[in-house]
Each structure stands twice: as structure tokens, then as C-alpha cells.
Design a protein around this motif. Structure first.
Motif, PDB file in Angstrom:
ATOM      1  N   GLN A 192       0.820  -1.212   0.000  1.00 21.93           N
ATOM      2  CA  GLN A 192       0.000   0.000   0.000  1.00 21.93           C
ATOM      3  C   GLN A 192       0.856   1.266   0.000  1.00 21.93           C
ATOM      4  O   GLN A 192       0.326   2.362  -0.109  1.00 21.93           O
ATOM      5  CB  GLN A 192      -0.900   0.007   1.242  1.00 21.93           C
ATOM      6  CG  GLN A 192      -1.808  -1.197   1.335  1.00 21.93           C
ATOM      7  CD  GLN A 192      -2.814  -1.265   0.201  1.00 21.93           C
ATOM      8  OE1 GLN A 192      -3.414  -0.266  -0.155  1.00 21.93           O
ATOM      9  NE2 GLN A 192      -2.980  -2.437  -0.380  1.00 21.93           N
ATOM     10  N   THR A 193       2.165   1.104   0.159  1.00 24.53           N
ATOM     11  CA  THR A 193       3.072   2.252   0.231  1.00 24.53           C
ATOM     12  C   THR A 193       4.161   2.117  -0.830  1.00 24.53           C
ATOM     13  O   THR A 193       4.320   1.049  -1.437  1.00 24.53           O
ATOM     14  CB  THR A 193       3.730   2.339   1.622  1.00 24.53           C
ATOM     15  OG1 THR A 193       4.468   1.138   1.856  1.00 24.53           O
ATOM     16  CG2 THR A 193       2.689   2.520   2.719  1.00 24.53           C
ATOM     17  N   LEU A 194       4.911   3.174  -1.021  1.00 24.82           N
ATOM     18  CA  LEU A 194       6.023   3.181  -1.972  1.00 24.82           C
ATOM     19  C   LEU A 194       6.988   2.047  -1.653  1.00 24.82           C
ATOM     20  O   LEU A 194       7.373   1.854  -0.502  1.00 24.82           O
ATOM     21  CB  LEU A 194       6.749   4.521  -1.908  1.00 24.82           C
ATOM     22  CG  LEU A 194       7.840   4.750  -2.935  1.00 24.82           C
ATOM     23  CD1 LEU A 194       7.238   4.914  -4.322  1.00 24.82           C
ATOM     24  CD2 LEU A 194       8.640   5.986  -2.572  1.00 24.82           C
ATOM     25  N   GLN A 195       7.347   1.272  -2.669  1.00 23.44           N
ATOM     26  CA  GLN A 195       8.246   0.132  -2.506  1.00 23.44           C
ATOM     27  C   GLN A 195       9.542   0.379  -3.269  1.00 23.44           C
ATOM     28  O   GLN A 195       9.510   0.870  -4.396  1.00 23.44           O
ATOM     29  CB  GLN A 195       7.597  -1.141  -3.063  1.00 23.44           C
ATOM     30  CG  GLN A 195       6.295  -1.515  -2.415  1.00 23.44           C
ATOM     31  CD  GLN A 195       6.486  -1.929  -0.974  1.00 23.44           C
ATOM     32  OE1 GLN A 195       7.251  -2.829  -0.679  1.00 23.44           O
ATOM     33  NE2 GLN A 195       5.785  -1.255  -0.072  1.00 23.44           N
ATOM     34  N   THR A 196      10.664   0.041  -2.659  1.00 16.63           N
ATOM     35  CA  THR A 196      11.946   0.068  -3.353  1.00 16.63           C
ATOM     36  C   THR A 196      12.220  -1.347  -3.841  1.00 16.63           C
ATOM     37  O   THR A 196      12.128  -2.298  -3.061  1.00 16.63           O
ATOM     38  CB  THR A 196      13.066   0.531  -2.406  1.00 16.63           C
ATOM     39  OG1 THR A 196      12.736   1.846  -1.942  1.00 16.63           O
ATOM     40  CG2 THR A 196      14.402   0.551  -3.106  1.00 16.63           C
TER      41      THR A 196
ATOM     42  N   HIS B  70      11.668   2.566  -7.772  1.00 19.69           N
ATOM     43  CA  HIS B  70      10.659   2.782  -6.735  1.00 19.69           C
ATOM     44  C   HIS B  70       9.309   2.559  -7.403  1.00 19.69           C
ATOM     45  O   HIS B  70       9.068   3.057  -8.501  1.00 19.69           O
ATOM     46  CB  HIS B  70      10.736   4.190  -6.161  1.00 19.69           C
ATOM     47  CG  HIS B  70      12.049   4.488  -5.524  1.00 19.69           C
ATOM     48  ND1 HIS B  70      12.419   3.980  -4.295  1.00 19.69           N
ATOM     49  CD2 HIS B  70      13.090   5.217  -5.944  1.00 19.69           C
ATOM     50  CE1 HIS B  70      13.623   4.403  -3.996  1.00 19.69           C
ATOM     51  NE2 HIS B  70      14.061   5.157  -4.987  1.00 19.69           N
TER      52      HIS B  70
ATOM     53  N   GLU C 222       5.234   2.983  -6.896  1.00 16.27           N
ATOM     54  CA  GLU C 222       4.128   3.576  -6.147  1.00 16.27           C
ATOM     55  C   GLU C 222       2.842   2.827  -6.515  1.00 16.27           C
ATOM     56  O   GLU C 222       2.447   2.821  -7.682  1.00 16.27           O
ATOM     57  CB  GLU C 222       3.986   5.045  -6.517  1.00 16.27           C
ATOM     58  CG  GLU C 222       2.813   5.721  -5.892  1.00 16.27           C
ATOM     59  CD  GLU C 222       2.574   7.119  -6.426  1.00 16.27           C
ATOM     60  OE1 GLU C 222       1.610   7.734  -5.973  1.00 16.27           O
ATOM     61  OE2 GLU C 222       3.334   7.586  -7.298  1.00 16.27           O
ATOM     62  N   PRO C 223       2.174   2.193  -5.545  1.00 15.00           N
ATOM     63  CA  PRO C 223       0.949   1.451  -5.860  1.00 15.00           C
ATOM     64  C   PRO C 223      -0.172   2.401  -6.273  1.00 15.00           C
ATOM     65  O   PRO C 223      -0.367   3.448  -5.660  1.00 15.00           O
ATOM     66  CB  PRO C 223       0.605   0.723  -4.571  1.00 15.00           C
ATOM     67  CG  PRO C 223       1.454   1.298  -3.506  1.00 15.00           C
ATOM     68  CD  PRO C 223       2.538   2.092  -4.137  1.00 15.00           C
ATOM     69  N   LEU C 224      -0.901   2.026  -7.340  1.00 20.12           N
ATOM     70  CA  LEU C 224      -2.017   2.835  -7.824  1.00 20.12           C
ATOM     71  C   LEU C 224      -3.349   2.113  -7.649  1.00 20.12           C
ATOM     72  O   LEU C 224      -4.354   2.719  -7.340  1.00 20.12           O
ATOM     73  CB  LEU C 224      -1.811   3.180  -9.303  1.00 20.12           C
ATOM     74  CG  LEU C 224      -0.552   3.972  -9.629  1.00 20.12           C
ATOM     75  CD1 LEU C 224      -0.428   4.166 -11.127  1.00 20.12           C
ATOM     76  CD2 LEU C 224      -0.563   5.310  -8.915  1.00 20.12           C
TER      77      LEU C 224
ATOM     78  N   PHE D  62       1.274  -0.119 -10.817  1.00 17.85           N
ATOM     79  CA  PHE D  62       2.252   0.689 -10.100  1.00 17.85           C
ATOM     80  C   PHE D  62       2.858   1.732 -11.039  1.00 17.85           C
ATOM     81  O   PHE D  62       3.032   1.475 -12.219  1.00 17.85           O
ATOM     82  CB  PHE D  62       3.390  -0.192  -9.564  1.00 17.85           C
ATOM     83  CG  PHE D  62       2.971  -1.139  -8.490  1.00 17.85           C
ATOM     84  CD1 PHE D  62       3.213  -0.840  -7.159  1.00 17.85           C
ATOM     85  CD2 PHE D  62       2.324  -2.314  -8.795  1.00 17.85           C
ATOM     86  CE1 PHE D  62       2.823  -1.710  -6.165  1.00 17.85           C
ATOM     87  CE2 PHE D  62       1.929  -3.194  -7.805  1.00 17.85           C
ATOM     88  CZ  PHE D  62       2.182  -2.892  -6.488  1.00 17.85           C
ATOM     89  N   ARG D  63       3.193   2.879 -10.508  1.00 14.13           N
ATOM     90  CA  ARG D  63       3.940   3.884 -11.239  1.00 14.13           C
ATOM     91  C   ARG D  63       5.399   3.761 -10.799  1.00 14.13           C
ATOM     92  O   ARG D  63       5.694   3.749  -9.603  1.00 14.13           O
ATOM     93  CB  ARG D  63       3.437   5.276 -10.899  1.00 14.13           C
ATOM     94  CG  ARG D  63       4.193   6.389 -11.601  1.00 14.13           C
ATOM     95  CD  ARG D  63       3.669   7.724 -11.201  1.00 14.13           C
ATOM     96  NE  ARG D  63       2.289   7.522 -10.764  1.00 14.13           N
ATOM     97  CZ  ARG D  63       1.378   8.464 -10.713  1.00 14.13           C
ATOM     98  NH1 ARG D  63       1.659   9.669 -11.039  1.00 14.13           N
ATOM     99  NH2 ARG D  63       0.157   8.203 -10.292  1.00 14.13           N
TER     100      ARG D  63
END
Length: 72
Positions: A11-15, A33, A35-37, A51-52
Motif C-alpha cells: 500500500q506504500t512506496l516500494q523500493t 521505486h 508507487e501502488p495505484l 504501479f507507477r
């Protein structure tokens, strides 16, 4: 980009580190990185999500090469 997995989708930004099975312009790993959309669940218990991606210009160029060669 669309990713899939088991369990609960992030649910949060993932590396992420994408490990390549071959050298691509001298690189074997790409750091991005994600970012879930959005996400949805499949009947088999897996999830699929959009994801972006955010990354540096060199990695973006290498990702574009991969997509042009192997993308659907």
C-alpha cells in the motif's frame, strides 16, 4: 507497470531491485521505486496491481529497452 503476487499487495512506496538474467548495457540489476495505484484479487488468491515506477534516467532507458524487446 502491472505486478502480481501472493498475500496482501503493498500500500506504500516500494523500493525494488530487478535482477536481470543477463547484462543489459553493463547492468545486472535495476533499482526502481514503485508507487501502488490500484490492485485486485484473482480467484487463485493472488493479487494483481498497477504501479507507477520512479527511477533515474539511465535506468528508465534500460527499462524501455526491456519493454521494447520483451513487453507484451
Amino acid at each position: 507497470v502491472c505486478l502480481a503476487g501472493k498475500g496482501v499487495p503493498p500500500q506504500t512506496l516500494q523500493t525494488m531491485v530487478l535482477k536481470l538474467p543477463f547484462n543489459l548495457s553493463g547492468q545486472r540489476e535495476l533499482h526502481v521505486h514503485a508507487e501502488p495505484l490500484w490492485h485486485s484479487y484473482l480467484d487463485n488468491g493472488h493479487w494483481r496491481g498497477g504501479f507507477r515506477l520512479a527511477t533515474d534516467e539511465q535506468t528508465a532507458t534500460l527499462l524501455s529497452k526491456l519493454v521494447s524487446r520483451y513487453g507484451e
